[in-house]
Structure formats: structure tokens, C-alpha cells
Scaffold this active site. Structure first.
Site, PDB file in Angstrom:
ATOM      1  N   GLY A  64      46.849  41.859  27.355  1.00  0.00           N
ATOM      2  CA  GLY A  64      46.581  41.106  28.578  1.00  0.00           C
ATOM      3  C   GLY A  64      46.442  39.614  28.302  1.00  0.00           C
ATOM      4  O   GLY A  64      46.494  39.161  27.165  1.00  0.00           O
ATOM      5  N   THR A 118      44.221  46.015  36.529  1.00  0.00           N
ATOM      6  CA  THR A 118      44.099  44.769  37.298  1.00  0.00           C
ATOM      7  C   THR A 118      45.129  44.626  38.420  1.00  0.00           C
ATOM      8  O   THR A 118      45.223  43.564  39.037  1.00  0.00           O
ATOM      9  CB  THR A 118      44.232  43.552  36.366  1.00  0.00           C
ATOM     10  OG1 THR A 118      45.477  43.639  35.663  1.00  0.00           O
ATOM     11  CG2 THR A 118      43.084  43.492  35.370  1.00  0.00           C
ATOM     12  N   TYR A 133      39.805  47.714  43.683  1.00  0.00           N
ATOM     13  CA  TYR A 133      39.666  47.049  42.387  1.00  0.00           C
ATOM     14  C   TYR A 133      38.241  46.524  42.190  1.00  0.00           C
ATOM     15  O   TYR A 133      37.606  46.776  41.165  1.00  0.00           O
ATOM     16  CB  TYR A 133      40.688  45.908  42.282  1.00  0.00           C
ATOM     17  CG  TYR A 133      40.460  44.995  41.101  1.00  0.00           C
ATOM     18  CD1 TYR A 133      40.692  45.440  39.802  1.00  0.00           C
ATOM     19  CD2 TYR A 133      40.016  43.686  41.282  1.00  0.00           C
ATOM     20  CE1 TYR A 133      40.473  44.598  38.718  1.00  0.00           C
ATOM     21  CE2 TYR A 133      39.803  42.850  40.206  1.00  0.00           C
ATOM     22  CZ  TYR A 133      40.035  43.306  38.934  1.00  0.00           C
ATOM     23  OH  TYR A 133      39.798  42.475  37.861  1.00  0.00           O
ATOM     24  N   LYS A 159      35.432  47.817  39.410  1.00  0.00           N
ATOM     25  CA  LYS A 159      34.872  46.877  38.432  1.00  0.00           C
ATOM     26  C   LYS A 159      33.351  46.809  38.560  1.00  0.00           C
ATOM     27  O   LYS A 159      32.630  46.718  37.564  1.00  0.00           O
ATOM     28  CB  LYS A 159      35.490  45.487  38.610  1.00  0.00           C
ATOM     29  CG  LYS A 159      36.950  45.400  38.186  1.00  0.00           C
ATOM     30  CD  LYS A 159      37.168  45.612  36.697  1.00  0.00           C
ATOM     31  CE  LYS A 159      36.723  44.438  35.867  1.00  0.00           C
ATOM     32  NZ  LYS A 159      36.985  44.643  34.424  1.00  0.00           N
TER      33      LYS A 159
END
Length: 288
Positions: free
Chosen positions: A17, A70, A133, A137
Site C-alpha cells: 500500500g 480501503t 468502511y 475501521k
């Protein structure tokens, strides 16, 4: 007897990433550290039954958990996978750290907020995610705080880098290809250079004090995505016309917070972290 010169063993998740690759730039030649950069092949975060066994093979002193699901819009239709990677895998990592006394720095997001604030968000501002998302998280954060409250959690926003896919690269392409584009002007926050965030993390790792808790990090300043796009165009000397549009004119599967500017006072005061101004960092990347 333990050697005084023994290297610090660090596992970095999400190695492919943006942040993972920026950390590699800073850490891979550090003579005092033995770093293991694990991507999804070496550490499949969607296979939670084997995560602790894989971590055990490396016996890290510190884990920098930068790996995550993500794809914000895709998460709306892949909620189980997003939860597996962002929540349950993070829980496994936190449990491993608790069992083995391993330090943990985990990366989270401004998407844990609903976007209804009008002042820069502190770490204790109420959380209320408005998309899958953000929810996954936040559950990851809560799992860390339950199992390993000594961990450092860093929330960040609008991350870009020379690596991977991001807003800056997309804008550079569109601004070069088109005569005009439209960009949202009513979502407010601040970009984060992944290179700057990586430096801040290494600064904390190398520091004398370790203070667990939640921290915020993005570059300084307050802008919209439209302002960001205009700056990219102007710094590169491109001609494309940029039209400001409201969020309502560009619907996406996942809702975004309208306002998610992060207050960085805590991380600056606790660790002496320097936070560059967003435009300076953008200019630096565009010139590199």
C-alpha cells in the site's frame, strides 16, 4: 544474555500500500532495525485463523499495522470482507500483541466521523461512521482498545503518495487528458502525504517515550477536494478548467463525511511530531 546490539524486529502489514511502501523507503536500510514488509500474499488479512501463526514466525518487537481494506465504495457491497480485514484481522493482531508484549501502531481513518462537525476533530470527538468502511475501521479501533490499550492508533485522511492509486495521480491524469473536469467543493479536510505520515511513525518508533492511545495525523491546513485539484493543476502548470460541484452532483455508493478536518495537537505535543503544511508536501511530491 541478550546482545546490546540486537536489532529491533518490526513487521509492517500492508507493505504494497501507499504507507507501506513509504515506510519501506525509510526503514529497509535502517541498520538498527530488522524489518519485514508483509503484503497480502505473506499475510492474508482475510484469513484470520492463520494471522497469529504467521506473526509468530517473525517474533516482532513492534507491528506497524498499515494493511486494510480501503476500497470505500466497494465496501458497501463487500461488507463481510471489509469487516474481516479491517476489524477481525486487526483484532487478531491486537491479541497477538497482548500475548507477546509486542508494541503496536495501527492506522485508522477520518471516516470514523459522520462529518457534521464544523471544528477540527480531536481524538475524543464522538464517532459515528456513515459508511461500511468507516464502521469496520472503527470496530478495528475498538478491538485494539479492548485487547491492547497500550497500542498507538493513528487516524489519518486523504492519503496520497508517489506509490499506488490516489487522488493526486488521478487528477494528474485527468488534468492532462481533458479540457475541463468537475471536482467536489463541499467536503472539507486536509490531505496527508504518506511520506510525511511514514516519517511521523518512524519518529515515534525511534522516540524515548511510548504513550498508547488514539492520535490524529494529516498535513496542516483546511481545504476541499476542489482546492486540492486546483493546487495540483497550478503547481504542474496545466491548463484544464476545474468546475466546483456539490457532493449531490456526484453520488457514490458510500457516503463521505462533509467535514473531517483532524486536530493534530495531541500527536505534536506528545511525540514532538512535525506536521508540514499540505501545499508544501504536495509541491515536494510533484517536484520529485
Amino acid at each position: 544474555m541478550e546482545s546490546v546490539n540486537q536489532k529491533q524486529r518490526i513487521v509492517i502489514t500492508g507493505a504494497s500500500g501507499q504507507l507501506g511502501q513509504e515506510l519501506k523507503v525509510l526503514l529497509e536500510h535502517d541498520a538498527e532495525k530488522e524489518c519485514f514488509f508483509l503484503d497480502r500474499k505473506q499475510l492474508p488479512l482475510d484469513q484470520i485463523m492463520i494471522i497469529q501463526d504467521i506473526l509468530g514466525m517473525y517474533q516482532p518487537d513492534l507491528i506497524i499495522h498499515a494493511g486494510a481494506y480501503t476500497a470505500v465504495d466497494q465496501a458497501e457491497s463487500e461488507s463481510d470482507l471489509a469487516d474481516l480485514v479491517n476489524h477481525l484481522a486487526t483484532e487478531e493482531i491486537a491479541q497477538y500483541c497482548r500475548l507477546h508484549g509486542t508494541q503496536l501502531i495501527a492506522i485508522s481513518t477520518d471516516y470514523v466521523f459522520d462529518g457534521n462537525s464544523c471544528a477540527a476533530l480531536t481524538e475524543d470527538a464522538p464517532v459515528s461512521p456513515i459508511n461500511v468502511y468507516g464502521e469496520t475501521k472503527l470496530k478495528g479501533e475498538q478491538a485494539i482498545q479492548k485487547w491492547y490499550p497500550e497500542a498507538i492508533i493513528i487516524r489519518t485522511s486523504w492519503v496520497y503518495s508517489t506509490f499506488g492509486k490516489n487522488f493526486v495521480k488521478t487528477m494528474l491524469r485527468l488534468l492532462s487528458e481533458r479540457d475541463s473536469i468537475s471536482v467536489i467543493n463541499d467536503q472539507i479536510g486536509s490531505p496527508t502525504s504518506a511520506a510525511d505520515l511514514a516519517k511521523a511513525i518512524v519518529h515515534i518508533v525511534d522516540g524515548e517515550s511510548w504513550q498508547g492511545g488514539v492520535y490524529h495525523y494529516s498535513n496542516e491546513g483546511e481545504i476541499s477536494w476542489y482546492d486540492f485539484a486546483v493546487a495540483i493543476r497550478d503547481l504542474k502548470g496545466l491548463e484544464c478548467e476545474i468546475n466546483a460541484i456539490p457532493t449531490t452532483a456526484y453520488p457514490t455508493p458510500a457516503k463521505r463525511p462533509n467535514y473531517s478536518l483532524l486536530n493534530k495537537t495531541k500527536i505534536k505535543e506528545t511525540f514532538g511530531v512535525e506536521v508540514p503544511f499540505w501545499k508544501d508536501s504536495l509541491k515536494k511530491q510533484l517536484e520529485s
